[in-house]
Design an enzyme around this catalytic site. Structure first.
Site, PDB file in Angstrom:
ATOM      1  N   LYS A 114      -1.299  -7.079  -9.108  1.00 52.51           N
ATOM      2  CA  LYS A 114      -2.261  -7.138  -7.979  1.00 52.51           C
ATOM      3  C   LYS A 114      -1.860  -6.025  -7.020  1.00 52.51           C
ATOM      4  O   LYS A 114      -0.946  -6.166  -6.217  1.00 52.51           O
ATOM      5  CB  LYS A 114      -2.157  -8.508  -7.292  1.00 52.51           C
ATOM      6  N   PHE A 146       0.808  -1.227   0.000  1.00 48.07           N
ATOM      7  CA  PHE A 146       0.000   0.000   0.000  1.00 48.07           C
ATOM      8  C   PHE A 146       0.839   1.274   0.000  1.00 48.07           C
ATOM      9  O   PHE A 146       0.334   2.344  -0.318  1.00 48.07           O
ATOM     10  CB  PHE A 146      -0.944   0.022   1.221  1.00 48.07           C
ATOM     11  N   CYS A 161       9.763   1.503   3.353  1.00 44.95           N
ATOM     12  CA  CYS A 161      10.624   0.383   3.757  1.00 44.95           C
ATOM     13  C   CYS A 161      12.050   0.861   3.952  1.00 44.95           C
ATOM     14  O   CYS A 161      12.875   0.144   4.491  1.00 44.95           O
ATOM     15  CB  CYS A 161      10.562  -0.731   2.721  1.00 44.95           C
TER      16      CYS A 161
END
Ligand code: NAD
Length: 473
Positions: free
Chosen positions: A162, A138, A270
């Site tokens: 996806k 996300f 991240c």
């Protein structure tokens, strides 16, 4: 009538900025899934026979469209993900840079050639794999799909994307714009839903390779499932990034960089700093960090976290650290934004005197929180960094080149920085961490992506009938 009725379910998308519903989508049904994958097979066959120079024309058009639409795309990212508008614009600029690299591939991707024996030539060529799948998280709804799909498609593959069910709108817009740029229908398939779709992609015999970007527990599941079905897979996982701050660092630059790294995108990167290892006396830097943190205001220059669960999880980590004896120097709990009472905000949080056994020292928090661990020596600092199971990023702040080169050599992480809080390698360098931050071999972006998204064909040719026979004949 022998008709199978399929249940459809709905995906409600809410903006983290104010909790308002912004879209409602239908989860991809089994029938739609099969048809998207079958269309991808057909589209890929026709696409793969074009030359790189023919395929790249679509990406030249797409690059122009990205530039023209930058503001609109950033608005979508801002609303669906909750990051600030300047952060969303920077995300689109990164997608533009990634696509520029894609456009350069015809100049870069060439096979080798050598006369390996008298009259016998070996050449290599990069061949498409077929239909590949990309699964995205996300936190970068536009950039992460651009890490993978443009290079994979330029190299002759079809992509099934996806996106995260929390932020599907950027990927929908990406598909529209790719098709407007001339991408053949079916070559970029989009599926919507959660883990069930990911499992189907890992299991489908049509899908030949899988890239995954997300949390470590899911990266492990996806890597295990895709490879147990004998697919090529690189699965990037979560992170716990350490910044080593030495007393000789440049004070203002260090304080700015540490705070920018831990608070940018509300800590949902991240590559965000999560632990600051303070070596010796760095109190003047910590004081500057507190000042810097005071300038960051939720709803202004600090975005929202993705949802209520994320806010609760982050605040629980801060509660726990406090209970365990750490000192909360700047407290972002219970942050609200006027007129956005249903938004999900956590303010910048600085936790000092964290010790190595605490959850905030070892676990991924994924919010605007930095834990300061104080140590006496560089050796202790390196040991702490090396003991983390993750290995995405690490950085050192110092003005000594000698110390910096020793420390970067000893970091156990895939992406390391010197006086840079977010050491993201830019194109053409490749992106990926080590250890529990990545499963599989190879990196996803930049030059390393060429091998990941291709099969290398080795061709041996002999036309000279008069050449003498040897063991190759
Ligand atoms: P996530 O792992 O929850 O979800 C990622 C994707 O996996 C989504 O598309 C989701 O639908 C799917 N998914 C979720 N649970 C699944 C399951 N059990 N089985 C199969 N698929 C499943 O991650 P997220 O919350 O969307 O993103 C945040 C995480 O991603 C953080 O841990 C962050 O560090 C990581 N991340 C890593 C990188 C990197 O390059 N290493 C980059 C961006 C984000």
């Amino acid at each position: 009538m022998n008709e199978t009725l399929e249940m459809t379910s709905t995906l409600i998308v809410e903006s983290p900025l104010d909790g308002e519903m912004i879209a409602s989508l239908t989860v991809t049904t089994d029938t739609e899934f099969d048809s998207i994958l079958n269309n991808a097979i057909e589209a890929q066959k026709k696409w793969a026979i074009l030359t790189l120079k023919e395929r790249v024309q679509v990406f030249y058009n797409y690059l122009e469209l990205l530039k023209e639409t930058k503001q609109e795309l950033a608005e979508i990212v801002h609303v669906e993900n909750g990051k600030t508008m300047p952060e969303a614009v920077a995300e689109i600029e990164k997608s533009i840079e990634l696509t520029e690299y894609t456009c350069s591939l015809p100049q870069v991707v060439r096979g080798d050639m050598q006369e390996v024996s008298n009259g016998v030539w070996c050449t290599t060529s990069y061949e498409p794999i077929g239909v590949v799948a990309n699964i995205a998280p996300f936190n970068f709804p536009h950039m992460v799909p651009h890490w993978t799909a443009p290079n994979a498609m330029l190299l002759g593959n079809a992509v099934i994307m996806k996106p995260s069910e929390h932020v599907p709108l950027s990927a929908i817009k990406m598909k529209e714009m790719l098709e407007e740029s001339g991408l053949p229908a079916g070559l970029f398939g989009l599926v919507h839903g959660d883990k069930k779709l990911v499992e189907k992609l890992c299991d489908s015999p049509i899908v030949k390779a899988v890239s995954f970007v997300g949390s470590t527990p899911v990266a492990k599941i996806v890597y295990a499932r895709a490879t147990s079905n004998f697919k090529r897979c690189v699965a990037l996982g979560g992170a716990k990034n350490h910044l080593l701050v030495l007393p000789d660092c440049h004070p203002e630059m260090t304080a700015n960089n540490v705070i920018a790294s831990m608070s940018g995108c509300a800590g949902q990167r991240c590559m965000a700093a999560s632990v600051m290892i303070a070596v010796g006396d760095v109190d003047p830097i910590i004081n500057l960090m507190k000042k810097e943190a005071g300038r960051i205001k939720a709803g202004e220059n600090l975005g929202a976290v993705i949802n209520k669960d994320a806010k609760e999880r982050i605040e629980k980590y801060i509660d726990l650290a406090e209970k365990e004896g750490a000192k909360i120097l700047v407290d972002g709990r219970n942050t609200t934004v006027a007129n956005k009472k249903n938004g999900h905000y956590v303010g910048v949080t600085i936790i000092d005197h964290v010790t190595k056994g605490m959850a905030v020292a070892t676990e991924e928090i994924f919010g605007p929180v930095i834990s300061i661990i104080r140590v006496k020596t560089i050796e202790e600092a390196i040991e702490l960094e090396n003991n983390s199971p993750f290995g995405n990023a690490a950085a050192v702040f110092t003005q000594s080149g000698k110390l910096a080169s020793k420390i970067i050599g000893e970091f156990d992480a895939g992406m390391v920085g010197v006086n840079v809080g977010v050491p993201v390698p830019r194109e053409p360098f490749s992106f990926a961490g080590w250890n529990d931050s990545k499963f599989g071999h190879g990196d996803l972006t930049g030059d390393a992506s060429i091998l990941f998204w291709s099969n290398l064909k080795k061709i041996t040719t002999k036309w000279a009938a008069e050449s003498k026979s040897n063991w190759m004949s």
